[in-house]
Each structure stands twice: as structure tokens, then as C-alpha cells.
Design a protein around this motif. Structure first.
Motif, PDB file in Angstrom:
ATOM      1  N   SER A  80       0.832  -1.303  -0.001  1.00 58.97           N
ATOM      2  CA  SER A  80       0.086  -0.183   0.066  1.00 58.97           C
ATOM      3  C   SER A  80       0.909   1.248   0.149  1.00 58.97           C
ATOM      4  O   SER A  80       0.558   2.138  -0.580  1.00 58.97           O
ATOM      5  N   THR A 116     -17.761  -0.141  -0.508  1.00 62.84           N
ATOM      6  CA  THR A 116     -18.013  -0.123   0.691  1.00 62.84           C
ATOM      7  C   THR A 116     -19.166  -0.342   1.391  1.00 62.84           C
ATOM      8  O   THR A 116     -19.661  -1.194   2.514  1.00 62.84           O
ATOM      9  N   LEU A 159      -5.369  -1.242  -1.996  1.00 59.22           N
ATOM     10  CA  LEU A 159      -5.904  -0.526  -0.959  1.00 59.22           C
ATOM     11  C   LEU A 159      -4.935   0.886  -1.130  1.00 59.22           C
ATOM     12  O   LEU A 159      -5.714   2.040  -0.807  1.00 59.22           O
ATOM     13  N   VAL A 163      -7.454   4.357  -1.570  1.00 61.82           N
ATOM     14  CA  VAL A 163      -7.479   5.246  -0.355  1.00 61.82           C
ATOM     15  C   VAL A 163      -6.795   6.493  -0.782  1.00 61.82           C
ATOM     16  O   VAL A 163      -7.380   7.486  -0.472  1.00 61.82           O
ATOM     17  N   GLY A 169     -11.872   3.341   2.079  1.00 65.58           N
ATOM     18  CA  GLY A 169     -11.416   2.160   1.859  1.00 65.58           C
ATOM     19  C   GLY A 169     -10.611   1.257   2.785  1.00 65.58           C
ATOM     20  O   GLY A 169     -10.391  -0.106   3.035  1.00 65.58           O
ATOM     21  N   ALA A 170      -9.882   2.201   3.657  1.00 60.18           N
ATOM     22  CA  ALA A 170      -8.867   1.662   4.730  1.00 60.18           C
ATOM     23  C   ALA A 170      -9.765   0.630   5.799  1.00 60.18           C
ATOM     24  O   ALA A 170      -9.172   0.182   6.242  1.00 60.18           O
ATOM     25  N   LEU A 173     -13.385  -1.870   3.627  1.00 63.77           N
ATOM     26  CA  LEU A 173     -12.691  -2.814   2.523  1.00 63.77           C
ATOM     27  C   LEU A 173     -11.569  -3.462   3.144  1.00 63.77           C
ATOM     28  O   LEU A 173     -11.337  -4.820   2.987  1.00 63.77           O
ATOM     29  N   GLY A 174     -10.844  -2.877   3.983  1.00 64.90           N
ATOM     30  CA  GLY A 174      -9.638  -3.399   4.517  1.00 64.90           C
ATOM     31  C   GLY A 174     -10.049  -4.804   5.564  1.00 64.90           C
ATOM     32  O   GLY A 174      -9.326  -5.801   5.486  1.00 64.90           O
ATOM     33  N   ASP A 194      -6.343  -4.365  10.949  1.00 66.81           N
ATOM     34  CA  ASP A 194      -6.795  -3.098   9.917  1.00 66.81           C
ATOM     35  C   ASP A 194      -6.375  -1.844  10.463  1.00 66.81           C
ATOM     36  O   ASP A 194      -5.985  -0.757   9.432  1.00 66.81           O
ATOM     37  N   ALA A 198      -3.891   1.012   8.606  1.00 68.01           N
ATOM     38  CA  ALA A 198      -4.564   2.151   8.149  1.00 68.01           C
ATOM     39  C   ALA A 198      -3.637   3.572   8.367  1.00 68.01           C
ATOM     40  O   ALA A 198      -3.707   4.624   7.688  1.00 68.01           O
TER      41      ALA A 198
END
Length: 264
Positions: A80, A116, A159, A163, A169-170, A173-174, A194, A198
Motif C-alpha cells: 500500500s 464499501t 488499498l 485510499v 477503503g482503509a 474494505l480493509g 486493519d 490504516a
């Protein structure tokens, strides 16, 4: 306007506390549609906002629960952070004066919101399966064996791009990605891992947007003032509102907002 920003921070904080959905999927559309901020400013400000608010959550998970799988965090970050850096470099150089970049960020934001919403609907089902199969064991429960690390890094790349372009998304979705990749990982460890991933992702992406002038500090301060007590209130109210009602309603709202961004 500062009062309006603070109130918005409170409302988003309450919703985050109620549903667990990251503030990006709620805050960024609010800044664009209600207050008329450019998507780039909304994304940049929200990224720094997320990096600050998620730090507290990570300290709790690491210090109190010991629930951060740092090995997995490292694999995700390996994908990422370079991806975020590459996107920031392209935004700063190749696409800096291209008016089409606004359309790209708007479309990406819409797609991220739609994803999401889907993640929000299926996350609890995945969490229940994770809980039942693992019995909260402290093992990775890797799904893909020797391919686990490369696939996790690839998920990190996706991601990172999403993001950095949308600030969304962090969180949701993560979490869903980790639940799929590590089905035997305890739910609390999924959330902690997660959150820990992030922080560097949103910080790097946020600082990149800051360098490009996409951060409004007056807005950032107001949102922080409102959101922190809002999250506290929402967390205490979460047990009083049935989750099977709250999540579909929020997912439907995200779908409508996402479609508006995509079709704009």
C-alpha cells in the motif's frame, strides 16, 4: 461555518460509533456535497483526519488487547505505501494540471463508496464465520499457503491506490479483505490489524495531499473537535439500535451517494 463543520464532525462521529464504518465513506461525500469542497481538498483533509483518529484506536488494540498482527500489517504496507507514493507522484507531476483528474477522483470515490456498501452488508457474515471457525485462536489461518504473502501485498496495493485517490477503503474494505484472506483470525485481531495498517497509509497519503495543498486545516481542526465526542456517544448508543436495521440503511445511503459520484 466552523460551527457547521463541528456539527458535521459530531454527526459523522456518531455514525462511526454506531456502525463501525470508517469516517471517509461518510465525511468525504459530506464535504463535497454539503459544503462544496473540491474532491481533492475533501480527500486530503479527510486522510489526515483519519490518520489522527485511527491512532487512538490502534493504541487501544495494541496496548490493551494485544490484537495487532504486525506481520500482516507489514505485508499490507509493503504494497500500500509504495502504491500510495506512486499515485501521489503521478498526481503531483503527470496529472497536476490535468482537469480530468477531478473526474478520476470523483469516479474513484463513487466506486469506493459502492464497494464499501457491499462490504458493509457482508462484513458481519464473514465475521461470524471467522469467529466460528477459529474459536478466537491466535493463528493467522492463512487461506492461500505459500502465496499468502504475495496476495496480501497485492491487496495492499489496491488499498493504497483506492485510499489515496478517494480516502475511502482503509476501514470497511480493509476489514473484509482480511476476513477473506485470514478466515481463522479472531475478529478483534482483524480490526486491530486493519487499524494499524490504516495509520501509515492514511498518514502517507494525507501528507502527500498536504504537500499538494489539498488540506484545509481550519476544517480539519473543526472535524476533530466534533468527531471525537461523536464517536464516544455513538459507541454507547450502538447497543440500543438494532444492527440489522442500521447497516442496510447506511449501505443504501452509500449506494445512492456512490452512484451520484459515478454518474456525475
Amino acid at each position: 461555518m466552523e460551527t457547521a463543520y463541528i456539527v458535521s464532525g459530531v454527526l459523522v462521529g456518531v455514525l462511526v460509533g454506531l456502525t463501525g464504518v470508517g469516517g471517509g465513506s461518510l465525511m468525504t461525500p459530506l464535504l463535497v456535497f454539503l459544503f462544496g469542497f473540491a474532491p481533492s481538498t475533501a480527500v486530503g483533509t479527510d486522510l489526515l483526519f483519519a490518520s489522527i483518529t485511527k491512532t487512538g484506536g490502534t493504541l487501544v488494540h495494541h496496548g490493551k488487547h494485544k490484537s495487532v498482527e504486525w506481520k500482516i500489517v507489514g505485508w499490507l504496507a509493503l504494497g500500500s505505501l509504495p502504491a500510495a507514493g506512486l499515485v501521489l507522484y503521478l498526481l503531483e507531476t503527470t496529472f497536476k494540471k490535468d482537469p480530468a483528474i477531478t473526474a478520476i477522483m470523483t469516479t474513484t470515490l463513487g466506486v469506493a463508496l459502492l464497494l464499501t456498501a457491499v462490504a458493509l452488508l457482508f462484513r458481519n457474515r464473514l465475521m461470524r464465520k471467522s469467529h466460528d471457525s477459529a474459536l478466537q485462536r491466535k493463528t493467522h489461518g492463512e487461506r492461500f499457503g505459500r502465496w499468502q504473502a504475495p496476495i496480501t501485498i497485492c491487496v495492499g496495493v489496491m488499498l493504497g491506490v483506492l485510499v489515496t485517490l478517494s480516502s475511502v477503503g482503509a476501514g470497511a474494505l480493509g476489514t473484509v479483505a482480511l476476513l477473506f484472506l485470514y478466515p481463522r483470525l479472531a475478529t478483534v485481531r482483524v480490526v486491530g490489524t486493519d487499524l494499524a495498517h490504516a495509520i501509515p497509509l492514511t498518514a502517507v497519503a494525507g501528507l502527500g495531499h498536504l504537500h499538494m495543498g489539498n488540506v484545509n486545516f481550519e476544517l480539519l481542526g473543526s472535524l476533530l473537535i466534533g468527531s471525537l465526542p461523536g464517536i464516544y456517544v455513538g459507541s454507547h448508543l450502538s447497543g440500543r439500535i438494532p444492527e440489522h436495521i442500521m447497516r442496510p440503511v447506511l449501505a443504501s445511503i452509500l449506494v445512492l451517494i456512490g452512484l451520484k459520484f459515478v454518474l456525475a
